[in-house]
Write a protein that holds these residues in place. Sequence first.
Motif, PDB file in Angstrom:
ATOM      1  N   GLN A  79      37.468  49.561  21.554  1.00  0.00           N
ATOM      2  CA  GLN A  79      38.702  50.003  22.227  1.00  0.00           C
ATOM      3  C   GLN A  79      39.592  48.802  22.563  1.00  0.00           C
ATOM      4  O   GLN A  79      40.811  48.879  22.460  1.00  0.00           O
ATOM      5  CB  GLN A  79      38.346  50.776  23.510  1.00  0.00           C
ATOM      6  CG  GLN A  79      37.981  52.224  23.279  1.00  0.00           C
ATOM      7  CD  GLN A  79      39.050  52.993  22.516  1.00  0.00           C
ATOM      8  OE1 GLN A  79      40.238  52.844  22.783  1.00  0.00           O
ATOM      9  NE2 GLN A  79      38.638  53.778  21.536  1.00  0.00           N
ATOM     10  N   GLU A  80      38.926  47.739  22.956  1.00  0.00           N
ATOM     11  CA  GLU A  80      39.690  46.539  23.323  1.00  0.00           C
ATOM     12  C   GLU A  80      40.461  46.002  22.114  1.00  0.00           C
ATOM     13  O   GLU A  80      41.642  45.623  22.206  1.00  0.00           O
ATOM     14  CB  GLU A  80      38.711  45.484  23.850  1.00  0.00           C
ATOM     15  CG  GLU A  80      39.380  44.363  24.642  1.00  0.00           C
ATOM     16  CD  GLU A  80      38.361  43.309  25.047  1.00  0.00           C
ATOM     17  OE1 GLU A  80      38.715  42.129  25.029  1.00  0.00           O
ATOM     18  OE2 GLU A  80      37.217  43.682  25.350  1.00  0.00           O
ATOM     19  N   HIS A 118      43.280  48.260  21.248  1.00  0.00           N
ATOM     20  CA  HIS A 118      44.347  48.040  22.215  1.00  0.00           C
ATOM     21  C   HIS A 118      45.145  46.775  21.850  1.00  0.00           C
ATOM     22  O   HIS A 118      46.378  46.756  21.922  1.00  0.00           O
ATOM     23  CB  HIS A 118      43.731  47.923  23.606  1.00  0.00           C
ATOM     24  CG  HIS A 118      44.761  47.905  24.688  1.00  0.00           C
ATOM     25  ND1 HIS A 118      45.526  49.009  25.011  1.00  0.00           N
ATOM     26  CD2 HIS A 118      45.193  46.902  25.513  1.00  0.00           C
ATOM     27  CE1 HIS A 118      46.356  48.701  25.971  1.00  0.00           C
ATOM     28  NE2 HIS A 118      46.180  47.425  26.299  1.00  0.00           N
ATOM     29  N   ARG A 119      44.394  45.751  21.431  1.00  0.00           N
ATOM     30  CA  ARG A 119      45.061  44.498  21.052  1.00  0.00           C
ATOM     31  C   ARG A 119      45.943  44.723  19.812  1.00  0.00           C
ATOM     32  O   ARG A 119      47.081  44.252  19.743  1.00  0.00           O
ATOM     33  CB  ARG A 119      44.011  43.425  20.764  1.00  0.00           C
ATOM     34  CG  ARG A 119      44.578  42.011  20.813  1.00  0.00           C
ATOM     35  CD  ARG A 119      43.548  40.997  20.391  1.00  0.00           C
ATOM     36  NE  ARG A 119      43.040  41.287  19.050  1.00  0.00           N
ATOM     37  CZ  ARG A 119      41.811  40.997  18.629  1.00  0.00           C
ATOM     38  NH1 ARG A 119      40.962  40.423  19.436  1.00  0.00           N
ATOM     39  NH2 ARG A 119      41.434  41.275  17.393  1.00  0.00           N
ATOM     40  N   GLU A 127      47.314  47.489  18.917  1.00  0.00           N
ATOM     41  CA  GLU A 127      48.491  48.269  19.313  1.00  0.00           C
ATOM     42  C   GLU A 127      49.538  47.380  19.974  1.00  0.00           C
ATOM     43  O   GLU A 127      50.738  47.590  19.808  1.00  0.00           O
ATOM     44  CB  GLU A 127      48.076  49.422  20.233  1.00  0.00           C
ATOM     45  CG  GLU A 127      47.478  50.570  19.427  1.00  0.00           C
ATOM     46  CD  GLU A 127      46.990  51.719  20.279  1.00  0.00           C
ATOM     47  OE1 GLU A 127      46.956  51.586  21.513  1.00  0.00           O
ATOM     48  OE2 GLU A 127      46.627  52.746  19.681  1.00  0.00           O
ATOM     49  N   GLY A 128      49.047  46.386  20.712  1.00  0.00           N
ATOM     50  CA  GLY A 128      49.977  45.426  21.321  1.00  0.00           C
ATOM     51  C   GLY A 128      50.727  44.649  20.241  1.00  0.00           C
ATOM     52  O   GLY A 128      51.944  44.432  20.343  1.00  0.00           O
TER      53      GLY A 128
END
Lengths: 411, 195
Positions: free
Chosen positions: A169-170, A173-174, A176-177
């Motif tokens: 997930q991390e 998330h990265r 997506e950033g």
Amino acid sequence: MRVWGWILYGVLAAIGLGGFFLRFATGHQLAGYGSYVPWGLWVAAYIYFIGLSAGAFLLSALVYVFGVRKLEPIAPLALVVALASLLMALVTIWFDLGHMERFYYVYLRPNFRSMMAWMVWLYTAYGLLLLAELYYALRRHLPRYVDRGGITGFLARLLVKGRKTPFTQEEIHRDEGIIKVLGTIGVPLAIAFHGGVGALFGTVVAQDLWHSPIYPILFLTGALLSGGALITAVYVFFWPRKDEEWRELSLFLGRIVLGLILFDLLLEWAEYSIPMWYGVGPEFKALWSTLFGRFWYVYWVFHILIGVVVPIGLLLAWGLRGRVKAIGLASFLVAITFLAIRLNLVIPSLVHPKLEGLMNAYRDHRLVFAYLPTWFEWSVVVFSVALGFTVTYVLVRILPVIEGKLLKEVA
Amino acid sequence: MPRYAMAIDLSLCVGCAACAVACKMENEVPPGVYNLWIREREVGTYPDLWVEFRPEQCLHCENPPCVPVCPTGASYQTEEGLVLVDPRKCIACGACIAACPYDARYLHPAGHVSKCTFCAHRIAQGRLPACVETCPTLCRTFGDLDDPESPVSKALKEAGRMDVLRPELGTRPKLFYLNAPSKKGLTREKEVRHD
């Protein structure tokens, strides 16, 4: 139905390949344009395709930059369509060059006062950005395909370096950033390159009809409309799962398309009514011939009737009341007939002599102020369309574009 | 550095098209395209009626809109003010053709844009452009605008009337029409810099 679709594709591909071959074998000899009308169907098709690309990209930016989660399922597909449309646009305008082999001169010896040089550089940046954004949007799904054979497995191994463990997930998330940053760069870039195409025409003082400050804005709205309509049509007709989510999102897209048709019409009213109001001036003459001249049907039949009246009727009477296929049909008609708007933008200004009497100075088939695209020109455009479809189809087959899966996994 | 310009005295032009033929031969302009043409039109109403001949070609503007639009710099302006095309750099995108307010450019069948060069190759040898040299009525004059003794400066000074095409665009053409005989004539340019 599917068989007929492939037959149609086969016919279009054959016509397109014929045009492709003729373009290399005969150059511009079979084209209908000449010395006085140097730009024709190919330039119109190029701005049409690049508008589709910009519109599709800006739709994806609604998700990646502005966080419109509702559109999330179609965002990677929008990126793929943007990439395919960009390719179609660049191939079409490449065919239009007299010296195709010299296209790289714009990189080696650019003249940055030229809007066209800016366009080429901005397209390059945009193409690279699209590839990067697509990479970060899809790579989280690739570890699942590392053990596969074929091109999918090869690409998966290449792009995530053989990694088999799923992305955390991390990490997602990265990614997506990163996509948000890329999309944030991409939005002004898309505005710059497509508004810039409007400026490419708008800055030409010699063409009375083009020389208008509304052009960059008109191009951007047109891009949003045509690109948005294309994505909507593709989503409604080709999305593999026709569930409640599909229905809701289709209705949402249908409302966007309707709003954009009306806004584009408002700008078009400004574009036409202001130069024409008092019935004088060169712009009036050119616009009058667009509306009531020899090719009146391009405006009234293809644009206004099939591209505006029928889609609005379909959306209001059926589409937005829950008949989703009507939304798809309306959007398809808008996306296809947008070429009529682009043709009416490029051609009418050029077919008017800038000097009175020039048309009588010489008689030669190359020196005429009339233009009708030839079958050869149409076949080259068909090549670009077939190429765009092929690229889109291949990408959704070999990469997890739709809901993180390959086409055959969700079909 | 000279600033080359051409003037055509329309009251002397007989419309013989010798200039167009000379240009065609000198510059090996292929069939179907032209660097130079004669525009012919009837002016007035009977009995006050005549035919006006006006040779037209690239105007070698001081502020040429065709030069900045070129993406590769193939269209350029020399220090002497000639507007030229380098065929080796041209990608034939057609942007300069669309940008020329005088329709003076064309796609050469060899695949690049072409137009009148004021016979730059002859100027370099100290010779006059072919159209000037061949004109049987000496209606064309050519030379340095900055030299008050040049034929073109003298012709401009002596002319009763001087016009350029579409002066409102601010392109500052260096092809001047002198003594236009028509009543409507061309749009008169109020300020033509030839000091």
